[in-house]
Scaffold this motif. Structure first.
Motif, PDB file in Angstrom:
ATOM      1  N   GLY A 253       0.828  -1.198   0.000  1.00 49.08           N
ATOM      2  CA  GLY A 253       0.000   0.000   0.000  1.00 49.08           C
ATOM      3  C   GLY A 253       0.859   1.244   0.000  1.00 49.08           C
ATOM      4  O   GLY A 253       2.083   1.191   0.168  1.00 49.08           O
ATOM      5  N   GLY A 254       0.204   2.388  -0.188  1.00 43.97           N
ATOM      6  CA  GLY A 254       0.921   3.662  -0.136  1.00 43.97           C
ATOM      7  C   GLY A 254       2.013   3.753  -1.172  1.00 43.97           C
ATOM      8  O   GLY A 254       1.821   3.419  -2.345  1.00 43.97           O
ATOM      9  N   TRP A 255       3.194   4.203  -0.738  1.00 47.18           N
ATOM     10  CA  TRP A 255       4.324   4.331  -1.653  1.00 47.18           C
ATOM     11  C   TRP A 255       4.677   3.003  -2.319  1.00 47.18           C
ATOM     12  O   TRP A 255       5.139   2.970  -3.445  1.00 47.18           O
ATOM     13  N   GLY A 256       4.476   1.913  -1.610  1.00 47.10           N
ATOM     14  CA  GLY A 256       4.870   0.612  -2.132  1.00 47.10           C
ATOM     15  C   GLY A 256       3.766  -0.116  -2.874  1.00 47.10           C
ATOM     16  O   GLY A 256       3.925  -1.295  -3.204  1.00 47.10           O
ATOM     17  N   TYR A 257       2.655   0.564  -3.157  1.00 46.56           N
ATOM     18  CA  TYR A 257       1.527  -0.121  -3.793  1.00 46.56           C
ATOM     19  C   TYR A 257       1.908  -0.634  -5.176  1.00 46.56           C
ATOM     20  O   TYR A 257       2.461   0.085  -6.007  1.00 46.56           O
ATOM     21  N   GLN A 258       1.637  -1.895  -5.397  1.00 53.18           N
ATOM     22  CA  GLN A 258       1.768  -2.512  -6.714  1.00 53.18           C
ATOM     23  C   GLN A 258       0.418  -3.130  -7.058  1.00 53.18           C
ATOM     24  O   GLN A 258      -0.225  -3.740  -6.207  1.00 53.18           O
ATOM     25  N   HIS A 259      -0.008  -2.989  -8.297  1.00 57.10           N
ATOM     26  CA  HIS A 259      -1.300  -3.555  -8.689  1.00 57.10           C
ATOM     27  C   HIS A 259      -1.338  -5.065  -8.462  1.00 57.10           C
ATOM     28  O   HIS A 259      -2.363  -5.614  -8.047  1.00 57.10           O
ATOM     29  N   ALA A 260      -0.222  -5.729  -8.765  1.00 53.62           N
ATOM     30  CA  ALA A 260      -0.173  -7.192  -8.695  1.00 53.62           C
ATOM     31  C   ALA A 260       0.653  -7.632  -7.494  1.00 53.62           C
ATOM     32  O   ALA A 260       1.790  -7.184  -7.313  1.00 53.62           O
ATOM     33  N   TYR A 261       0.086  -8.509  -6.683  1.00 56.14           N
ATOM     34  CA  TYR A 261       0.777  -9.040  -5.503  1.00 56.14           C
ATOM     35  C   TYR A 261       0.957 -10.542  -5.682  1.00 56.14           C
ATOM     36  O   TYR A 261       0.020 -11.259  -6.042  1.00 56.14           O
ATOM     37  N   TRP A 262       2.165 -11.018  -5.421  1.00 54.47           N
ATOM     38  CA  TRP A 262       2.481 -12.421  -5.640  1.00 54.47           C
ATOM     39  C   TRP A 262       1.935 -13.280  -4.507  1.00 54.47           C
ATOM     40  O   TRP A 262       2.302 -13.113  -3.345  1.00 54.47           O
ATOM     41  N   ASP A 263       1.052 -14.197  -4.851  1.00 51.86           N
ATOM     42  CA  ASP A 263       0.519 -15.168  -3.904  1.00 51.86           C
ATOM     43  C   ASP A 263       1.392 -16.414  -3.999  1.00 51.86           C
ATOM     44  O   ASP A 263       1.241 -17.226  -4.918  1.00 51.86           O
ATOM     45  N   ALA A 264       2.313 -16.570  -3.038  1.00 57.70           N
ATOM     46  CA  ALA A 264       3.289 -17.658  -3.104  1.00 57.70           C
ATOM     47  C   ALA A 264       2.619 -19.021  -3.013  1.00 57.70           C
ATOM     48  O   ALA A 264       3.074 -19.987  -3.642  1.00 57.70           O
ATOM     49  N   LYS A 265       1.552 -19.128  -2.255  1.00 54.14           N
ATOM     50  CA  LYS A 265       0.867 -20.416  -2.122  1.00 54.14           C
ATOM     51  C   LYS A 265       0.182 -20.823  -3.422  1.00 54.14           C
ATOM     52  O   LYS A 265       0.264 -21.971  -3.856  1.00 54.14           O
ATOM     53  N   ALA A 266      -0.493 -19.875  -4.041  1.00 49.73           N
ATOM     54  CA  ALA A 266      -1.204 -20.177  -5.289  1.00 49.73           C
ATOM     55  C   ALA A 266      -0.297 -20.125  -6.507  1.00 49.73           C
ATOM     56  O   ALA A 266      -0.692 -20.551  -7.592  1.00 49.73           O
ATOM     57  N   GLN A 267       0.923 -19.581  -6.330  1.00 52.12           N
ATOM     58  CA  GLN A 267       1.871 -19.428  -7.431  1.00 52.12           C
ATOM     59  C   GLN A 267       1.268 -18.614  -8.576  1.00 52.12           C
ATOM     60  O   GLN A 267       1.384 -18.969  -9.755  1.00 52.12           O
ATOM     61  N   ARG A 268       0.618 -17.522  -8.195  1.00 52.34           N
ATOM     62  CA  ARG A 268       0.079 -16.615  -9.198  1.00 52.34           C
ATOM     63  C   ARG A 268      -0.063 -15.230  -8.582  1.00 52.34           C
ATOM     64  O   ARG A 268      -0.005 -15.069  -7.357  1.00 52.34           O
TER      65      ARG A 268
END
Length: 549
Positions: A253-268
């Motif tokens: 969030g905030g300064w570090g907001y990225q549209h896509a977040y890596w879900d390590a469990k789902a591998q997507r």
């Protein structure tokens, strides 16, 4: 912010050319022999035997134009020792095109778009180079690493291959020379009035839930104030706070907001602004605002207002980093209240556990494509490599001149000259390392070994670092670069999505929109092409994984 993931390989041009050409790139970078041939007439002023440990010195006087981010705390001066000593050591003069810090990103985009950019374009954070790749306005700097032995040495020595991979575009190249750290560096957190904690018989909060308890106790004792009134909300509401809090909740969030977040469990990848973790983060902040523990103006007020509230005793908690704690919070607070004490606490932990999220990549340098046409191109790349990536260049940019601005103790530690101050290490000294000499300048001094980084840290800051460095590092997300067509499409979707997430984030926090409407909000994001966007990201990830491993 994300840390960067990478692949382990020999980082020579030959290896890079093999990797890119081997995956079917239509425009593979030149191999070592081809590069030498291309650059045969672009070596004027360059050194013949430039390698790791070599002091770069141009064989003739050279001048390079550079875009310069002018910091208001240490505005540029022509008589800085930095300029004259740099020329003495390297035979290079820099001609800065000065841009105010507040307008730097906008001006940088305009001059690159107009084709008027100087050859050296520093102070560019990873990802900010993306809009300029398809136009050919900036160089694929990964093609020229043969010219940069110190940069390559740092990559090998610190095993930064995976970090560098996150910079790669769909063609396998990267277009930004990043500042590189030996280890992750966490700096931003919360400043808390510890004299108030002592008054209330409370310990420094270690979690966000404990902070909630502390704020309630502060409010009970001082009902007419908001215990937490924050800064860094303009232009990004909650810029620093949401960045820190997001990491604790397993989102961004905030300064570090990225549209896509890596879900390590789902591998997507999943869409960040629709994650349940993102909702939980907003719910926490809404609770603080609802219970009048946090100033609702925190997300929109100017920094000066927030600082004034804190230093005048109208609030007790505010976001900070090491420099602003020393330079902006403590002096006025202690002047108004000599008994007041404030410390930067380790970032509170949240549902994500005892983790730290960060990157070993710093802001770095783009190179204008026109630079490669110059007969001095090789010399310029050698100069950049020495100043920004050699141990000697990094020490010079940070500390200055031994015997003038600093001394080295017998055990190898740095000590500021008695008449020079920096980050409160020599309080009361008449001169300032940044303001009067131009060293530790954010345009030139970033990255480097942990020893060099921490050489200006106080004992207090070293203790802070010891706590956060003991935390488990969250693995970085895999590369997912867009090709040109995808980038064009993604750009059309990203701006309205980001604007809407930012707008609704603030509404949820302030209670202008009830969190019971979260499902409706997610559907609204879907109406703005959220699903199509995240499908694009995952397709790019799968393609890159298949082609590059």
């Amino acid at each position: 912010m994300y840390e960067v993931s990478r692949r382990q390989a020999m980082f020579t041009l030959g290896a890079l050319a093999f990797v890119v050409a081997g995956c079917g790139s239509e425009d593979a970078p030149p191999n070592t022999e081809e590069l030498a041939e291309q650059l045969a007439d672009k070596r004027v002023g360059a050194m013949d035997n430039f390698t790791v440990g070599t002091q770069f010195k141009a064989t003739q006087e050279l001048t390079f134009d550079i875009l310069y981010n002018n910091h208001s705390f240490y505005p540029i001066k022509k008589n800085w020792l930095f300029w004259s000593e740099l020329t003495k050591r390297t035979n290079v003069k820099l001609n800065p095109e000065v841009v105010p810090l507040s307008d730097y990103e906008n001006k940088r985009s305009l001059i690159i778009g107009a084709g008027d950019a100087p050859p050296i374009i520093p102070k560019t954070y990873p990802g900010q180079e993306d809009p300029f790749v398809s136009s050919g306005a900036i160089l694929p700097v990964s093609d020229y690493l043969d010219l940069m032995p110190h940069f390559q040495d740092k990559i090998r020595k610190w095993n930064l291959h995976a970090d560098i991979d996150t910079l790669r575009q769909a063609d396998g190249r990267f277009y930004l020379l990043p500042g590189v750290h030996e280890n992750i560096w966490i700096d931003y957190s919360l400043a808390v009035r510890t004299d108030i904690l002592d008054e209330l018989g409370l310990e420094i909060p270690k979690t966000w839930d404990e902070l909630h308890t502390v704020l309630k106790a502060m409010k009970d004792k001082y009902p007419n104030i908001y215990p937490f009134s924050d800064r860094w909300g303009v232009p990004t509401p909650g810029g620093a706070l949401l960045n820190i809090l997001g990491q604790a909740y397993g989102t961004s969030g905030g300064w570090g907001y990225q549209h896509a977040y890596w879900d390590a469990k789902a591998q997507r990848f999943v869409y960040t602004g629709a994650m349940d973790e993102y909702r939980q983060m907003l719910e926490y902040l809404h609770t603080l605002v609802k219970e009048k523990l946090m100033d609702p103006e925190s997300f929109t007020q100017q920094d000066e207002t927030a600082i004034q509230k804190f230093t005048s005793g109208k609030s007790f908690v505010i976001c900070t980093n090491a420099q602003t704690l020393v330079n902006e919070l403590r002096p006025p607070l202690e002047k108004l209240n000599p008994d007041a004490r404030v410390v930067k606490i380790p970032p509170p932990l949240g549902p994500a556990g005892n983790v730290k999220v960060g990157t070993r990549l710093e802001n770095g340098i783009m190179i204008s494509s026109k630079a490669a046409e110059s007969e001095h191109f090789v010399a310029m790349m050698q100069f950049i490599d020495w100043l920004w990536y050699s141990d000697e260049g990094q020490e010079f940019a940070k500390w200055g001149v031994e015997g003038v601005t600093y001394e080295k103790t017998p055990d190898g530690k740095y000590k500021l000259a008695d008449d020079v101050d920096f980050v409160g290490l020599n309080p009361g000294a008449k001169k300032h390392l940044q303001q009067d000499f131009g060293f530790s300048n954010g345009v030139f001094a970033y990255g480097g070994s942990t020893q060099l980084l921490q050489s200006t840290f106080s004992e207090e800051e070293l203790e802070f670092q010891k706590v956060v460095n003991a935390r488990e590092t969250v693995p970085v997300p895999p590369p997912h670069p867009f090709n040109d067509a995808e980038r064009e499409q993604a750009t059309l979707w990203e701006t309205p999505l980001k604007d809407y997430v930012t707008q609704q984030t603030l509404r949820f926090i302030l209670g202008e929109r009830d969190l019971s409407e979260w499902d409706d909000y997610v559907k609204e994001l879907e109406g703005k092409n959220m699903n199509a966007y995240i499908d694009l990201v995952n397709s790019a990830y799968e393609r890159y994984k298949k082609e590059h491993g």
